[in-house]
Design a protein around this motif. Sequence first.
Motif, PDB file in Angstrom:
ATOM      1  N   UNK A   1      -6.530   2.012   0.000  1.00 60.05           N
ATOM      2  CA  UNK A   1      -7.011   1.859  -1.236  1.00 60.05           C
ATOM      3  C   UNK A   1      -6.307   2.178  -2.501  1.00 60.05           C
ATOM      4  N   UNK A   2      -5.272   2.956  -2.144  1.00 61.50           N
ATOM      5  CA  UNK A   2      -4.843   3.983  -3.379  1.00 61.50           C
ATOM      6  C   UNK A   2      -4.035   2.956  -4.456  1.00 61.50           C
ATOM      7  N   UNK A   3      -3.259   1.967  -3.851  1.00 62.70           N
ATOM      8  CA  UNK A   3      -2.563   1.002  -4.913  1.00 62.70           C
ATOM      9  C   UNK A   3      -3.500   0.235  -5.726  1.00 62.70           C
ATOM     10  N   UNK A   4      -4.291  -0.693  -4.946  1.00 60.79           N
ATOM     11  CA  UNK A   4      -5.482  -1.320  -5.715  1.00 60.79           C
ATOM     12  C   UNK A   4      -6.202  -0.414  -6.909  1.00 60.79           C
ATOM     13  N   UNK A   5      -6.683   0.762  -6.429  1.00 60.74           N
ATOM     14  CA  UNK A   5      -7.303   1.567  -7.411  1.00 60.74           C
ATOM     15  C   UNK A   5      -6.389   1.941  -8.449  1.00 60.74           C
ATOM     16  N   UNK A   6      -5.277   2.468  -8.477  1.00 60.67           N
ATOM     17  CA  UNK A   6      -4.070   2.784  -9.198  1.00 60.67           C
ATOM     18  C   UNK A   6      -3.818   1.675 -10.211  1.00 60.67           C
ATOM     19  N   UNK A   7      -3.861   0.285  -9.824  1.00 63.00           N
ATOM     20  CA  UNK A   7      -3.633  -0.823 -10.575  1.00 63.00           C
ATOM     21  C   UNK A   7      -4.938  -1.047 -11.417  1.00 63.00           C
ATOM     22  N   UNK A   8      -6.166  -1.005 -10.963  1.00 61.81           N
ATOM     23  CA  UNK A   8      -7.309  -1.233 -11.686  1.00 61.81           C
ATOM     24  C   UNK A   8      -7.389  -0.103 -12.495  1.00 61.81           C
ATOM     25  N   UNK A   9      -7.007   1.225 -12.395  1.00 53.39           N
ATOM     26  CA  UNK A   9      -7.223   2.200 -13.586  1.00 53.39           C
ATOM     27  C   UNK A   9      -6.014   2.190 -14.528  1.00 53.39           C
ATOM     28  N   UNK A  10      -4.773   1.465 -14.357  1.00 53.69           N
ATOM     29  CA  UNK A  10      -3.546   1.666 -15.300  1.00 53.69           C
ATOM     30  C   UNK A  10      -3.048   0.679 -15.616  1.00 53.69           C
TER      31      UNK A  10
ATOM     32  N   UNK B   1       4.764  10.153   2.237  1.00 52.75           N
ATOM     33  CA  UNK B   1       4.701   8.913   0.993  1.00 52.75           C
ATOM     34  C   UNK B   1       3.830   7.944   1.237  1.00 52.75           C
ATOM     35  N   UNK B   2       3.016   7.648   0.404  1.00 55.32           N
ATOM     36  CA  UNK B   2       2.116   6.524   0.375  1.00 55.32           C
ATOM     37  C   UNK B   2       2.683   5.333   0.874  1.00 55.32           C
ATOM     38  N   UNK B   3       1.972   4.469   1.577  1.00 51.71           N
ATOM     39  CA  UNK B   3       2.476   3.274   2.126  1.00 51.71           C
ATOM     40  C   UNK B   3       1.792   2.085   1.538  1.00 51.71           C
ATOM     41  N   UNK B   4       0.510   2.371   0.497  1.00 54.39           N
ATOM     42  CA  UNK B   4      -0.082   1.506   0.096  1.00 54.39           C
ATOM     43  C   UNK B   4       0.337   0.226  -0.571  1.00 54.39           C
ATOM     44  N   UNK B   5      -0.212  -0.835  -0.728  1.00 54.10           N
ATOM     45  CA  UNK B   5       0.177  -1.839  -1.643  1.00 54.10           C
ATOM     46  C   UNK B   5      -1.012  -2.764  -2.198  1.00 54.10           C
ATOM     47  N   UNK B   6      -0.747  -3.547  -3.085  1.00 54.37           N
ATOM     48  CA  UNK B   6      -1.988  -4.188  -3.585  1.00 54.37           C
ATOM     49  C   UNK B   6      -1.201  -5.619  -4.307  1.00 54.37           C
ATOM     50  N   UNK B   7      -2.213  -6.599  -4.211  1.00 54.67           N
ATOM     51  CA  UNK B   7      -2.049  -7.713  -4.993  1.00 54.67           C
ATOM     52  C   UNK B   7      -2.663  -7.526  -6.519  1.00 54.67           C
TER      53      UNK B   7
ATOM     54  N   UNK C   1     -13.788  -4.691   7.611  1.00 54.28           N
ATOM     55  CA  UNK C   1     -12.953  -3.510   7.364  1.00 54.28           C
ATOM     56  C   UNK C   1     -13.532  -2.180   7.536  1.00 54.28           C
ATOM     57  N   UNK C   2     -13.062  -1.056   7.882  1.00 59.74           N
ATOM     58  CA  UNK C   2     -13.547   0.014   7.975  1.00 59.74           C
ATOM     59  C   UNK C   2     -13.832   0.823   6.616  1.00 59.74           C
ATOM     60  N   UNK C   3     -13.017   0.357   5.633  1.00 57.41           N
ATOM     61  CA  UNK C   3     -13.113   0.754   3.982  1.00 57.41           C
ATOM     62  C   UNK C   3     -12.725  -0.379   3.169  1.00 57.41           C
ATOM     63  N   UNK C   4     -13.401  -0.253   2.075  1.00 55.60           N
ATOM     64  CA  UNK C   4     -13.247  -1.195   0.959  1.00 55.60           C
ATOM     65  C   UNK C   4     -12.009  -0.982   0.132  1.00 55.60           C
ATOM     66  N   UNK C   5     -10.931  -1.707   0.395  1.00 57.33           N
ATOM     67  CA  UNK C   5      -9.605  -1.702  -0.177  1.00 57.33           C
ATOM     68  C   UNK C   5      -9.347  -2.414  -1.535  1.00 57.33           C
ATOM     69  N   UNK C   6     -10.263  -3.201  -1.823  1.00 58.98           N
ATOM     70  CA  UNK C   6     -10.220  -3.957  -3.108  1.00 58.98           C
ATOM     71  C   UNK C   6     -10.775  -3.248  -4.291  1.00 58.98           C
TER      72      UNK C   6
ATOM     73  N   UNK D   1      -9.710  -8.652 -13.742  1.00 58.09           N
ATOM     74  CA  UNK D   1      -8.511  -8.499 -12.697  1.00 58.09           C
ATOM     75  C   UNK D   1      -9.255  -8.403 -11.242  1.00 58.09           C
ATOM     76  N   UNK D   2      -8.603  -8.847 -10.396  1.00 62.31           N
ATOM     77  CA  UNK D   2      -8.790  -8.560  -9.084  1.00 62.31           C
ATOM     78  C   UNK D   2      -7.602  -7.764  -8.532  1.00 62.31           C
ATOM     79  N   UNK D   3      -7.945  -7.048  -7.469  1.00 56.97           N
ATOM     80  CA  UNK D   3      -6.744  -6.233  -6.873  1.00 56.97           C
ATOM     81  C   UNK D   3      -6.887  -6.070  -5.251  1.00 56.97           C
ATOM     82  N   UNK D   4      -6.342  -6.755  -4.565  1.00 55.69           N
ATOM     83  CA  UNK D   4      -6.560  -6.663  -3.061  1.00 55.69           C
ATOM     84  C   UNK D   4      -5.666  -5.649  -2.374  1.00 55.69           C
ATOM     85  N   UNK D   5      -6.238  -4.423  -2.073  1.00 63.06           N
ATOM     86  CA  UNK D   5      -5.393  -3.572  -1.382  1.00 63.06           C
ATOM     87  C   UNK D   5      -5.022  -3.709   0.049  1.00 63.06           C
ATOM     88  N   UNK D   6      -3.762  -3.248   0.739  1.00 60.72           N
ATOM     89  CA  UNK D   6      -3.502  -3.257   1.908  1.00 60.72           C
ATOM     90  C   UNK D   6      -2.788  -2.151   2.123  1.00 60.72           C
ATOM     91  N   UNK D   7      -3.027  -1.620   3.681  1.00 56.61           N
ATOM     92  CA  UNK D   7      -2.531  -0.141   3.867  1.00 56.61           C
ATOM     93  C   UNK D   7      -3.197   0.992   3.192  1.00 56.61           C
TER      94      UNK D   7
END
Length: 304
Positions: free
Chosen positions: A105-114, A160-166, A66-71, A97-103
């Motif tokens: 990295x903003x959703x996974x980072x948000x989840x990891x932080x909050x 609007x952001x279109x990011x998602x995350x597990x 992948x071009x960037x780390x989204x996890x 916790x593990x968060x697998x971002x898609x679209x």
Amino acid sequence: MDLFDDLPEPTQTSVAPPAQDEEDRRFKRRRDDEEEEEEEEDEIKKVCREGLPRLRGYAAARRGEREEMQDAHVLMPDMSSCLSSLPGHVSRVSYFAVFDGHGGARASRFAAENLHLNLAKKFPSGDAENLDKLLKKCLLDTFRQTDEDFLKKASSQKPAWKDGSTATCILVVDDTVYSANLGDSRAVLCRTEAAADGQRKSVTLALSKEHNPTIYEERMRIQRAGGTVRFILLACDGLFKVFSADEAVKFVLSVLQQETSVEQKDELTEEELRFEAACQQLASEAVRRGCADNVTVILVSVCH
């Protein structure tokens, strides 16, 4: 002439203490009693802590093709610093916790932080009754709140952001493990059981609703079988695209059981170094097997 010359010498007589002195003595007795109660409570908590298995988390992350780390991931062997108070006689709370971002990295980072911060706000406190039920509700409310908060922030952006995350997390409250997840990341548990031939064998257990060791019946079945947890593995789907859950557990066990010496590092025991090596090698092996996705692995050791 001194007015007091003719007075007799004072004799040692008992005089009733002033009311204030008596009140001071009562206060001191109350304070001593309170200190004794606090010491007794501290001793109870100390005994609880010493009887718990020690948890330590290890993490490895690979970008793959992948071009960037989204996890994203979080390791909190001791979550007490985030909590205003612990319920009842609970002496240890851990969170991984593990968060697998898609679209993105903003959703996974948000989840990891909050997510853990929302969990801390909703965490039961005081002498909470039905703690098990309250914790399960707390996890559901926490996932919902974090999702709503991110959607609100994402929709306010231009564009609007279109990011998602597990989201896959385990919450360990003293010796009880709670697992919660959304999406296709997984949490599996490795335990050892006594086999018919008297030897011990490893068993891989998915931390699902049907086979969760936090359920009383399942926990009692494990104990009757002479079972003990060895570790817990959390990983995004990048790992499980090239590993089955059982293969991943066996790979970790093979590294842990190697007799080769490991390079010593400050403040780490040989066992801790082996867990660190197993975590790193598992993530690297997933990439070597051709996984083009991001790979994040968390290994939580449970030392009895």
